[in-house]
Design a protein around this motif. Structure first.
Motif, short mmCIF file in Angstrom:
data_model
loop_
_atom_site.label_atom_id
_atom_site.label_comp_id
_atom_site.label_asym_id
_atom_site.label_seq_id
_atom_site.Cartn_x
_atom_site.Cartn_y
_atom_site.Cartn_z
N THR A 110 79.34 18.60 129.84
CA THR A 110 78.47 18.59 131.02
C THR A 110 77.63 19.86 131.07
N GLN A 136 74.57 19.82 129.08
CA GLN A 136 73.48 18.99 129.58
C GLN A 136 72.44 19.82 130.33
N GLY A 186 75.12 10.92 129.97
CA GLY A 186 74.74 11.83 128.90
C GLY A 186 75.91 12.54 128.28
N VAL A 187 77.03 12.57 128.98
CA VAL A 187 78.26 13.19 128.45
C VAL A 187 78.99 12.14 127.61
N THR A 204 69.55 17.21 135.38
CA THR A 204 70.03 18.48 134.81
C THR A 204 68.90 19.38 134.34
#
Length: 266
Positions: A221, A224, A114-115, A194
């Motif tokens: 991060t 997230q 996701g980063v 997360t």
């Protein structure tokens, strides 16, 4: 405040040995905690043995390491604070996302699914492993020059060289490949929950001059976690590189972690 003797589990990242946490262990024990720093699966007990048995940790992946530390934590009498650096930080996030641990501190944590930012410095720092696809199943060592760029870029040549000789070991390349491909793999081992609401508090720490996990990656991060009501905080150390847990300024970082734990009542 937490009860005296609250366990703390330190998790190192790639290319450092578990004993690199020794100064932190002494510092946290003096502060009333009960710290331990287990190695990764199959990691020899000393730096020297790890160098002599370079392929002992070959092919260890993120889930292998996460399960290993989860098993160690399950054997403790009480849930611990989990403190990880680099890929140890990613593992800390995974464990906390699984509801394991009292609280977590992820220092310069490796990139989770996701980063999106992928700075050039990060690509260069990962080349010793990622530069050869065959390394996926191998353990890889850093040269002193590679360590200088990835870890010791804010240090003098003398200090960087000393840390290289004292703490570096061969490490599995698989986690780097897994993190690099995370956004293209549906069930990536670099995925972290997360969104969990009932986890313990999490502190993310970044060094603004880090080449291996650049500050922009840690800030991404942090974003997230925006949909979780659980405590998530970010602390940045100006001008610090990836060596911030082992270099001459480690105590400043350790004291900041201790202060944050006190703020959380832990």
């Amino acid at each position: 405040m937490a009860e005296p003797g609250t366990p703390v589990v330190f998790i190192h990242g790639l290319w450092l040995h578990a004993t690199s946490w020794n100064p932190w262990i002494d510092h946290f024990r003096a502060a009333g905690y009960a710290p331990v720093a287990p190695g990764w699966p199959h990691e020899p007990e000393t730096v020297e043995l790890a160098r002599e048995n370079a392929q002992a940790v070959a092919d260890i992946g993120i889930d292998d390491a996460t399960g290993h530390f989860a098993s160690i934590i399950a054997g403790l009498e009480r849930p611990p604070v989990i403190i990880g650096h680099s890929f140890g930080g990613l593992i800390t996030e995974k464990l906390l996302g699984q509801g394991i641990g009292l609280a977590g501190v992820a220092i310069d944590p490796a990139q989770i699914k996701g980063v999106l930012p992928l700075p050039l410095a990060q690509l260069r720092a990962g080349l010793p492993a990622l530069g050869n696809p065959a390394n996926l199943h191998r353990a890889v060592s850093l040269s002193e020059k590679e360590f200088r760029f990835g870890f010791g870029n804010t240090l003098t040549d003398e200090e960087s060289g000393d840390l290289f000789r004292r703490w570096t070991i061969p490490s599995p390349a698989r986690p780097l490949f897994q993190a690099a491909a995370a956004n293209f793999v549906l069930h990536s081992e670099a995925k972290v929950d997360t969104h969990r609401e009932d986890r313990g508090p999490l502190l993310l720490i970044s060094g603004t001059a880090d080449h291996t996990v650049p500050d922009v990656v840690t800030r991404s991060t942090f974003k997230q976690y925006r949909d979780s009501a659980a405590v998530t905080e970010l602390k940045q150390f100006e001008g610090r590189g990836h060596s911030l847990t082992i270099d001459s300024g480690w105590r400043e970082v350790a004291d900041a972690v201790l202060a944050w734990l006190r703020e959380q009542g832990i």
